[in-house]
Design a protein around this motif. Sequence first.
Motif, mmCIF file in Angstrom:
data_model
loop_
_atom_site.group_PDB
_atom_site.id
_atom_site.type_symbol
_atom_site.label_atom_id
_atom_site.label_comp_id
_atom_site.label_asym_id
_atom_site.label_seq_id
_atom_site.Cartn_x
_atom_site.Cartn_y
_atom_site.Cartn_z
ATOM 1 N N GLU A 89 0.831 -1.207 0.000
ATOM 2 C CA GLU A 89 0.000 0.000 0.000
ATOM 3 C C GLU A 89 0.866 1.258 0.000
ATOM 4 O OE1 GLU A 89 -2.638 -0.835 3.382
ATOM 5 O OE2 GLU A 89 -4.263 -0.846 1.908
ATOM 6 N N LYS A 90 1.950 1.234 0.735
ATOM 7 C CA LYS A 90 2.851 2.383 0.771
ATOM 8 C C LYS A 90 3.457 2.644 -0.608
ATOM 9 C CE LYS A 90 7.009 4.161 3.060
ATOM 10 N NZ LYS A 90 8.068 3.885 4.066
ATOM 11 N N GLU A 91 3.874 1.576 -1.298
ATOM 12 C CA GLU A 91 4.468 1.749 -2.617
ATOM 13 C C GLU A 91 3.415 2.179 -3.644
ATOM 14 O OE1 GLU A 91 8.171 1.203 -5.001
ATOM 15 O OE2 GLU A 91 7.442 2.051 -3.112
ATOM 16 N N LEU A 92 2.209 1.678 -3.527
ATOM 17 C CA LEU A 92 1.143 2.112 -4.421
ATOM 18 C C LEU A 92 0.863 3.602 -4.256
ATOM 19 C CD1 LEU A 92 -1.291 -0.923 -4.072
ATOM 20 C CD2 LEU A 92 -0.093 -0.237 -6.158
ATOM 21 N N ASP A 93 0.863 4.073 -3.023
ATOM 22 C CA ASP A 93 0.679 5.501 -2.772
ATOM 23 C C ASP A 93 1.824 6.304 -3.383
ATOM 24 O OD1 ASP A 93 -1.692 5.111 -1.417
ATOM 25 O OD2 ASP A 93 -0.781 5.165 0.578
ATOM 26 N N ALA A 94 3.048 5.796 -3.253
ATOM 27 C CA ALA A 94 4.203 6.500 -3.814
ATOM 28 C C ALA A 94 4.124 6.561 -5.333
ATOM 29 C CB ALA A 94 5.497 5.818 -3.369
ATOM 30 N N LEU A 95 3.666 5.507 -5.961
ATOM 31 C CA LEU A 95 3.521 5.497 -7.411
ATOM 32 C C LEU A 95 2.499 6.541 -7.862
ATOM 33 C CD1 LEU A 95 3.552 1.645 -8.059
ATOM 34 C CD2 LEU A 95 5.208 3.277 -8.970
ATOM 35 N N LYS A 96 1.462 6.739 -7.057
ATOM 36 C CA LYS A 96 0.421 7.702 -7.421
ATOM 37 C C LYS A 96 0.842 9.137 -7.174
ATOM 38 C CE LYS A 96 -3.725 4.873 -6.817
ATOM 39 N NZ LYS A 96 -4.999 4.718 -6.081
ATOM 40 N N THR A 97 1.564 9.368 -6.084
ATOM 41 C CA THR A 97 1.871 10.741 -5.664
ATOM 42 C C THR A 97 3.222 11.235 -6.150
ATOM 43 O OG1 THR A 97 2.862 9.992 -3.574
ATOM 44 C CG2 THR A 97 0.470 10.401 -3.593
ATOM 45 N N GLY A 98 4.049 10.337 -6.663
ATOM 46 C CA GLY A 98 5.390 10.734 -7.066
ATOM 47 C C GLY A 98 6.385 10.762 -5.934
ATOM 48 N N ALA A 99 6.024 10.214 -4.790
ATOM 49 C CA ALA A 99 6.948 10.126 -3.648
ATOM 50 C C ALA A 99 8.058 9.137 -3.977
ATOM 51 C CB ALA A 99 6.186 9.683 -2.396
ATOM 52 N N PRO A 100 9.184 9.190 -3.245
ATOM 53 C CA PRO A 100 10.288 8.254 -3.518
ATOM 54 C C PRO A 100 9.827 6.799 -3.440
ATOM 55 C CG PRO A 100 11.018 10.012 -2.071
ATOM 56 C CD PRO A 100 9.527 10.165 -2.206
ATOM 57 N N LEU A 101 10.271 6.008 -4.394
ATOM 58 C CA LEU A 101 9.925 4.590 -4.434
ATOM 59 C C LEU A 101 10.944 3.768 -3.653
ATOM 60 C CD1 LEU A 101 8.906 4.411 -8.198
ATOM 61 C CD2 LEU A 101 7.382 4.553 -6.222
ATOM 62 N N LEU A 102 10.601 2.528 -3.408
ATOM 63 C CA LEU A 102 11.441 1.662 -2.584
ATOM 64 C C LEU A 102 12.825 1.482 -3.197
ATOM 65 C CD1 LEU A 102 8.881 -1.126 -1.630
ATOM 66 C CD2 LEU A 102 9.882 0.556 -0.075
ATOM 67 N N ASP A 103 13.836 1.560 -2.341
ATOM 68 C CA ASP A 103 15.206 1.237 -2.729
ATOM 69 C C ASP A 103 15.457 -0.212 -2.321
ATOM 70 O OD1 ASP A 103 17.944 0.791 -2.907
ATOM 71 O OD2 ASP A 103 18.470 2.800 -2.253
#
Length: 210
Positions: free
Chosen positions: A184-198
């Motif tokens: 869910e955190k990564e899905l939110d990042a994909l939508k908002t442009g937040a940093p993705l998982l390293d």
Amino acid sequence: MHLAIVQALLPRQAWKDPEALVFGALLPDAMPPGSNSRMSHFVACQRGMRCYDLKEFRRLYGDKLAEEGLYLGYYLHLIQDIVYRRFLYGPYNLHFRTPAERELLYRDYAILNRYLIEKKGLAPIAACPAQAEEAEIRGRFGLEPRRLLADLERDFTRAVEGEPAFITREMAEEYLGAALALCEKELDALKTGAPLLDPWELAWNIRRDS
């Protein structure tokens, strides 16, 4: 467990192609018998550490993640497997090195499959989406979607009695919660442009991972 996680995600938003998303979340495991799944899971090694290389996946298929279909499901599978490896090797320090231990582990999976099917009300997949047969990633790794469907059908009909040897029902629930949260955190990042998982920040030590 992959099916339980992705089906838990379905009611949380409107998806463009939920059937392909669900199938994609299982697709990395559709390897032919005897083949090495490290390729389909984007395994990378560096300085004694191992990860599933999410960055490489995004480099190859990042433009397809917005489609919310097969490739997004595939990406979520890799995230779930990262959580699982860190879950096993971290707090529980579980390493399955011998054939006997691995056999018991797969028996655990069979027991847990039945538990999760009944507890979560999981539904089987009726058919292979056209995208799975046509996807470039299927050919890249020699994936066999129809074999995956047959394996899944067996999981839904097979019943194994007894208690798990390693992965208890409580541990499975703990893992599912952690994997669902990171997805869910990564899905939110994909939508908002937040940093993705390293992926290297989530790597594990391969010296103890045979």
